[in-house]
Design an enzyme around this catalytic site. Structure first.
Site, PDB file in Angstrom:
ATOM      1  CB  THR A  11      -1.048  -0.100   1.315  1.00 12.65           C
ATOM      2  OG1 THR A  11      -1.459  -1.306   1.613  1.00 12.65           O
ATOM      3  CG2 THR A  11      -2.051   1.034   1.101  1.00 12.65           C
ATOM      4  CG  HIS A  19      -6.395  -1.915   3.893  1.00 10.36           C
ATOM      5  ND1 HIS A  19      -5.460  -2.032   2.923  1.00 10.36           N
ATOM      6  CD2 HIS A  19      -5.794  -1.402   5.110  1.00 10.36           C
ATOM      7  CE1 HIS A  19      -4.309  -1.473   3.238  1.00 10.36           C
ATOM      8  NE2 HIS A  19      -4.456  -1.261   4.612  1.00 10.36           N
TER       9      HIS A  19
HETATM   10  P1  PAP Z   1      -0.309  -0.793   5.018  1.00 10.66           P
HETATM   11  O1  PAP Z   1      -1.373  -1.720   4.105  1.00 10.66           O
HETATM   12  O2  PAP Z   1      -0.570  -1.034   6.406  1.00 10.66           O
HETATM   13  O3  PAP Z   1      -0.077   0.625   4.345  1.00 10.66           O
HETATM   14  P2  PAP Z   1       2.053  -1.826   3.493  1.00 10.66           P
HETATM   15  O4  PAP Z   1       2.659  -0.480   3.016  1.00 10.66           O
HETATM   16  O5  PAP Z   1       1.190  -2.572   2.361  1.00 10.66           O
HETATM   17  O6  PAP Z   1       1.289  -1.581   4.791  1.00 10.66           O
HETATM   18  O7  PAP Z   1       3.003  -2.764   3.669  1.00 10.66           O
HETATM   19  C1  PAP Z   1       4.282  -2.513   4.225  1.00 10.66           C
HETATM   20  C2  PAP Z   1       5.393  -3.503   3.523  1.00 10.66           C
HETATM   21  O8  PAP Z   1       5.567  -2.932   2.381  1.00 10.66           O
HETATM   22  C3  PAP Z   1       6.582  -3.715   4.365  1.00 10.66           C
HETATM   23  O9  PAP Z   1       6.868  -4.902   4.055  1.00 10.66           O
HETATM   24  P3  PAP Z   1       7.872  -5.879   4.825  1.00 10.66           P
HETATM   25  O10 PAP Z   1       7.273  -5.825   6.223  1.00 10.66           O
HETATM   26  O11 PAP Z   1       7.932  -7.144   4.075  1.00 10.66           O
HETATM   27  O12 PAP Z   1       9.406  -5.234   4.914  1.00 10.66           O
HETATM   28  C4  PAP Z   1       7.344  -2.647   3.930  1.00 10.66           C
HETATM   29  O13 PAP Z   1       8.614  -2.812   4.027  1.00 10.66           O
HETATM   30  C5  PAP Z   1       7.100  -2.767   2.427  1.00 10.66           C
HETATM   31  N1  PAP Z   1       7.292  -1.442   1.622  1.00 10.66           N
HETATM   32  C6  PAP Z   1       7.253  -0.091   2.039  1.00 10.66           C
HETATM   33  N2  PAP Z   1       7.337   0.861   1.349  1.00 10.66           N
HETATM   34  C7  PAP Z   1       8.038  -0.097   0.252  1.00 10.66           C
HETATM   35  C8  PAP Z   1       8.559   0.368  -1.078  1.00 10.66           C
HETATM   36  N3  PAP Z   1       8.737   1.857  -1.317  1.00 10.66           N
HETATM   37  N4  PAP Z   1       9.205  -0.346  -1.907  1.00 10.66           N
HETATM   38  C9  PAP Z   1       8.862  -1.746  -1.560  1.00 10.66           C
HETATM   39  N5  PAP Z   1       8.290  -2.272  -0.436  1.00 10.66           N
HETATM   40  C10 PAP Z   1       7.898  -1.270   0.396  1.00 10.66           C
END
Ligand code: PAP
Length: 330
Positions: free
Chosen positions: A73, A133
């Protein structure tokens, strides 16, 4: 999550009477959920969901980012913001450099409808970009029929999504007074049974997947893993899908690469705003940037657990045409 403001009595009464008719169960993190129209909805989001079902009106130009939590997201919020606003802000003056993406693209159910039954969304800058979501089947009935608005959906290997969400929720308890979290194996059991926030995950993913096959000009279905492997071509694809393709001149200037860079995990994670700020009063911005890798599930789940997930995916999703076999390869 911010504390909901006082709402009109009939709205809360409607929610309470409905709730009495619904199956209820706690998520593994202790947050109470109810089974509403086939989805496990955190109960604190039921009223916002009912309000948006009743009152949200898409414009023809509206853009909705849809995803399960932790499927990508934050990344997609950043990319959509950067693509849509590229004429307003040069890359080196992008608000993304000083503001967490969650504050630039706001959630329908977790922000706009949290403390208002019918927020005024008519005067937001155009095109309006929202996130959700929620699965497709609980969006307002007119969403796909009465407008030409677009949906960008991002999916992720459920094993990585599960681990990412677990790590996040262990650090950030959504409701401080709820039951303590269940151990990993029990949480995983629930996930495999589809009992988790906004689940079952297979219904969530397949709903948007099928819509993308039926209406490819309205629903763009993306996979986190594909985007990690080749971000640049996906940035182009998203812009084209939104009807905002990069011009030859923008291509020559290298804008596609610049946007991909600006929104990359490494860049966003290391910005001061994302290292230090908070969201919703107590969620650290940094907790949205953990590892950003493919396959971190291997550090947390056993091969037997992965095998079980493979069986669930085979049983629920095979025949859909969705390519899922990469998930389990090393
Ligand atoms: P949300 O639905 O609560 O907003 P979301 O952003 O979907 O969360 O998920 C966070 C995940 O995306 C994290 O993954 P991980 O726990 O496996 O590390 C986060 O690190 C990853 N994430 C956030 N920003 C990016 C990005 N710019 N590129 C790739 N992955 C990312």
């Amino acid at each position: 999550m911010e504390k909901p403001a006082e709402l009109p009595k009939d709205e809360t009464t409607e929610e309470e009477s409905l709730l009495q008719t619904l199956q209820q169960q706690n998520n593994w993190d202790g947050v109470p959920m109810c089974l509403y129209q086939g989805i496990w909805c955190p109960i604190f989001l039921l009223r916002p969901l009912l309000s948006l079902q009743k009152n949200f009106k898409p414009h023809d130009t509206s853009i909705l980012l849809a995803s399960l939590p932790k499927a990508g997201t934050t990344w997609l919020k950043a990319l959509l913001f950067a693509i849509v606003n590229r004429d307003r802000f040069p890359i080196d003056q992008s608000p993304l450099l000083t503001t967490n993406p969650h504050k630039l693209v706001l959630s329908l159910e977790c922000y706009y409808y949290v403390d208002q039954v019918n927020p005024d969304l008519e005067n937001l800058p155009q095109p309006r970009v929202f996130s959700t979501h929620l699965p497709l089947n609980v969006l307002p009935p007119g969403f796909m029929i009465n407008s030409t608005s677009k949906i960008v959906y991002v999916s992720r290997n459920p094993l990585d999504q599960f681990i990412s969400e677990r790590e996040f929720l262990l650090k950030n308890r959504l409701l401080p007074d709820c039951e303590p979290p269940l151990p990993l194996d029990q949480a995983f059991d629930m996930f495999c049974e589809g009992v988790h926030a906004f689940g079952p995950f297979w219904e969530h993913i397949l709903g948007y997947w099928r819509a993308s096959l039926e209406n490819p000009d309205r629903v763009l279905f993306l996979q986190y893993e594909d985007m990690k492997r080749d971000t640049v071509s996906h940035v182009r694809k998203i812009a084209e899908f939104l009807g905002l393709p990069f011009s030859d001149e923008e291509e020559k200037r290298g804008m596609v690469g610049e946007i991909s860079q600006l929104c990359s995990f490494e860049k966003l994670k290391n910005l001061e705003t994302n290292k230090t700020g908070v969201l919703h009063g107590n969620v650290a911005n940094s907790s949205f940037f953990r590892k950003g890798e493919i396959g971190d599930w291997r550090n947390h789940l056993s091969p037997d657990m992965a095998e079980r997930m493979k069986e669930v995916i085979d049983a629920k999703m095979s025949g859909s045409g969705l390519k899922l076999d990469n998930y389990f390869k090393s």
